[in-house]
Design a protein around this motif. Sequence first.
Motif, PDB file in Angstrom:
ATOM      1  N   ASN A 130       0.778  -1.245   0.151  1.00  0.00           N
ATOM      2  CA  ASN A 130      -0.058  -0.073   0.117  1.00  0.00           C
ATOM      3  C   ASN A 130       0.884   1.271  -0.118  1.00  0.00           C
ATOM      4  OD1 ASN A 130      -2.942  -1.095   0.439  1.00  0.00           O
ATOM      5  ND2 ASN A 130      -1.534  -2.318   1.910  1.00  0.00           N
ATOM      6  N   SER A 131       2.097   0.966   0.004  1.00  0.00           N
ATOM      7  CA  SER A 131       2.736   2.389   0.060  1.00  0.00           C
ATOM      8  C   SER A 131       4.468   1.943  -0.426  1.00  0.00           C
ATOM      9  CB  SER A 131       2.849   3.247   1.408  1.00  0.00           C
ATOM     10  OG  SER A 131       3.571   2.420   2.407  1.00  0.00           O
ATOM     11  N   GLY A 132       5.126   2.684  -0.820  1.00  0.00           N
ATOM     12  CA  GLY A 132       6.550   2.582  -0.763  1.00  0.00           C
ATOM     13  C   GLY A 132       7.360   2.268   0.099  1.00  0.00           C
ATOM     14  N   ALA A 135       6.483  -1.609   0.576  1.00  0.00           N
ATOM     15  CA  ALA A 135       7.239  -2.409  -0.542  1.00  0.00           C
ATOM     16  C   ALA A 135       8.720  -2.441   0.064  1.00  0.00           C
ATOM     17  CB  ALA A 135       7.130  -1.350  -1.575  1.00  0.00           C
ATOM     18  N   ASN A 136       9.425  -1.651   0.508  1.00  0.00           N
ATOM     19  CA  ASN A 136      10.728  -1.478   0.768  1.00  0.00           C
ATOM     20  C   ASN A 136      10.860  -2.581   2.043  1.00  0.00           C
ATOM     21  OD1 ASN A 136      12.377  -0.231  -0.906  1.00  0.00           O
ATOM     22  ND2 ASN A 136      11.518   1.722  -0.188  1.00  0.00           N
ATOM     23  N   LEU A 137      10.070  -2.353   3.037  1.00  0.00           N
ATOM     24  CA  LEU A 137       9.914  -3.236   4.313  1.00  0.00           C
ATOM     25  C   LEU A 137       9.894  -4.932   3.879  1.00  0.00           C
ATOM     26  CD1 LEU A 137       7.962  -0.991   6.893  1.00  0.00           C
ATOM     27  CD2 LEU A 137      10.177  -1.651   6.841  1.00  0.00           C
ATOM     28  N   GLY A 158      19.754   8.949   1.739  1.00  0.00           N
ATOM     29  CA  GLY A 158      18.758   8.018   1.079  1.00  0.00           C
ATOM     30  C   GLY A 158      17.475   8.201   2.050  1.00  0.00           C
ATOM     31  N   TYR A 159      16.500   7.723   1.099  1.00  0.00           N
ATOM     32  CA  TYR A 159      15.133   7.721   1.794  1.00  0.00           C
ATOM     33  C   TYR A 159      14.221   6.514   1.112  1.00  0.00           C
ATOM     34  CZ  TYR A 159      10.527   9.237   3.355  1.00  0.00           C
ATOM     35  OH  TYR A 159       9.132   8.985   4.034  1.00  0.00           O
ATOM     36  N   HIS A 160      13.914   5.719   1.831  1.00  0.00           N
ATOM     37  CA  HIS A 160      12.935   4.514   1.428  1.00  0.00           C
ATOM     38  C   HIS A 160      11.768   4.307   2.181  1.00  0.00           C
ATOM     39  CE1 HIS A 160      16.598   3.495  -0.581  1.00  0.00           C
ATOM     40  NE2 HIS A 160      17.369   3.608   0.501  1.00  0.00           N
ATOM     41  N   GLU A 241      12.805   1.738  -6.772  1.00  0.00           N
ATOM     42  CA  GLU A 241      12.471   2.823  -8.130  1.00  0.00           C
ATOM     43  C   GLU A 241      11.062   3.550  -7.943  1.00  0.00           C
ATOM     44  OE1 GLU A 241      13.618   2.962 -11.302  1.00  0.00           O
ATOM     45  OE2 GLU A 241      14.349   1.072 -12.010  1.00  0.00           O
ATOM     46  N   VAL A 242      11.018   3.598  -6.619  1.00  0.00           N
ATOM     47  CA  VAL A 242       9.573   4.404  -6.121  1.00  0.00           C
ATOM     48  C   VAL A 242       9.424   5.598  -6.846  1.00  0.00           C
ATOM     49  CG1 VAL A 242       8.429   5.377  -4.139  1.00  0.00           C
ATOM     50  CG2 VAL A 242       9.471   3.008  -3.796  1.00  0.00           C
ATOM     51  N   MET A 243      10.218   6.527  -6.888  1.00  0.00           N
ATOM     52  CA  MET A 243      10.147   7.818  -7.844  1.00  0.00           C
ATOM     53  C   MET A 243      10.596   7.492  -9.150  1.00  0.00           C
ATOM     54  SD  MET A 243      11.071  11.076  -5.507  1.00  0.00           S
ATOM     55  CE  MET A 243      10.319  11.657  -4.255  1.00  0.00           C
TER      56      MET A 243
HETATM   57  C1  PLP Z   1      12.637   6.589  -3.131  1.00  0.00           C
HETATM   58  C2  PLP Z   1      11.498   6.384  -2.104  1.00  0.00           C
HETATM   59  N1  PLP Z   1      11.350   5.210  -1.522  1.00  0.00           N
HETATM   60  C3  PLP Z   1       9.944   4.996  -0.817  1.00  0.00           C
HETATM   61  C4  PLP Z   1       9.297   6.115  -0.535  1.00  0.00           C
HETATM   62  C5  PLP Z   1       8.288   5.818   0.404  1.00  0.00           C
HETATM   63  O1  PLP Z   1       6.969   6.002  -0.213  1.00  0.00           O
HETATM   64  P1  PLP Z   1       5.516   6.080   0.482  1.00  0.00           P
HETATM   65  O2  PLP Z   1       5.550   7.482   0.911  1.00  0.00           O
HETATM   66  O3  PLP Z   1       4.399   5.777  -0.598  1.00  0.00           O
HETATM   67  O4  PLP Z   1       5.753   5.301   1.643  1.00  0.00           O
HETATM   68  C6  PLP Z   1       9.609   7.532  -0.902  1.00  0.00           C
HETATM   69  C7  PLP Z   1       8.661   8.546  -0.940  1.00  0.00           C
HETATM   70  O5  PLP Z   1       8.763   9.498  -0.879  1.00  0.00           O
HETATM   71  C8  PLP Z   1      10.778   7.437  -1.943  1.00  0.00           C
HETATM   72  O6  PLP Z   1      10.928   8.677  -2.596  1.00  0.00           O
END
Ligand code: PLP
Length: 433
Positions: A130-132, A135-137, A158-160, A241-243
């Motif tokens: 349901n969110s990025g 997905a990463n978790l 970094g931001y995940h 590849e979220v963005m």
């Molecule tokens: C590269 C990257 N990964 C993960 C996320 C997290 O996504 P979400 O906000 O849908 O949880 C973001 C959100 O900005 C992001 O830029």
Amino acid sequence: MSTHPLTHTVEAAKQRYALANPTSMALHEEATQSLPGGNTRTVLHADPFPIYMKSGKNHQVTSEDGKTYTDLLCEFTAALYGHSNPRLQETIANVVQTIGMNVGANTRQETLFAREVCSRFDLERVRFANSGTEANLHALAAARLFTGKHKVVSFSGGYHGGVLGFRGGVPAKNNVDKHDWVVACYNDLESARAAIKTEGVAAVVVEGMQGAGGCFAGTIDFLKGVQEVAHDAGVLFILDEVMTSRLSSGGLAQMYGLKPDLKTFGKWLGGGLAIGAFGGRADIMATFDPRLSTSVAHSGTFNNNTLVTHAGYTGLKELYTSSDAERFTQLGEDLRAKLNEVSNGTKMCFTGLGTIMAAHITKCGTREILRASDVEEDQVMMELFWFEMIEQGFWLAKRGFVALILETPQEELDRFVGAVAAFVSKYRSELSL
Ligand SMILES: Cc1ncc(COP(=O)(O)O)c(C=O)c1O
């Protein structure tokens, strides 16, 4: 400490902002009674108060104060299709009226959508979330279970996701698994190599371009190097590849010729609805194959919801085809080149890739920025830039982040270039090198 020469100018801009947006100010006050600081999404907070949006149409958003803006924020890349795409409206209405929501079962549509996502992004198997962040978790859980190891390498800046941030080179205070990270320096292969070779590393997770961190692109040599070192060390290579997945028909991996073991997605992929997805090698994804006695659960009430599986599918099949993606990325490259042209010779510059970019006003004035830690931003000037762009009718992130919505008229992009040129000329002496 000496005060910034433009402190008074920013204060004056803030006062004009407060006077121009009285309804937002009142709504913010009201919100503080039920939300801490009136906020449920930290990035949207602004001082003295954030502008409240009432609606969005196509490439525009209209505030509660009645002002219409060209939306250059694009919901941090998620609003690729704009705010009222007729085909998405039709798709969503059809789900609501004839298919139904929350059917609590497998659907034919989730397979169609999965097949399309696999073929677009070269994945053997995919799973939805349901969110990025999610997905990463889940991708990290898969990597840990598959390798039997626990540490993960990430990169400074970094931001995940909401619980997976690495600003300043350390896991954020609210991160999960705070002690299991080895944080390396972005765009520095030697630092990455040392981190990846640490004992007990399951995976390395990297953005091809650090988006939230300031739109600093990884060099091809760095990203290919990380892939190779990880491969040699038996460490899984996860590309976030979220963005960046919107930068070509097959995302940044395709643009740069990368072959990650896993990739993660979110943002625009759901056609404007909440989504996360992760996928890649079938043997790793088999961690979640419920037919196997060894499998582990991957759960989520809304993972296969009918709204997102239909809207996301319509988006991929009809609205953002391979050729659309190539054309759109070129349009973003052209815009960034023009922005850098009008700010050339100053302390302002624009970094990014394709239709995802960020404005920077740095104290040292360099235009070659490899990573956030290389530069110190002039926060006062950045704030002034934001207030002045708001006054000119452009909606963008306070930290200077810009992403484009499909079908934004070229005249509006040209008008933005003009507004930046005017800002640069107005503050030429403060911005001079
Ligand atoms: C590269 C990257 N990964 C993960 C996320 C997290 O996504 P979400 O906000 O849908 O949880 C973001 C959100 O900005 C992001 O830029």
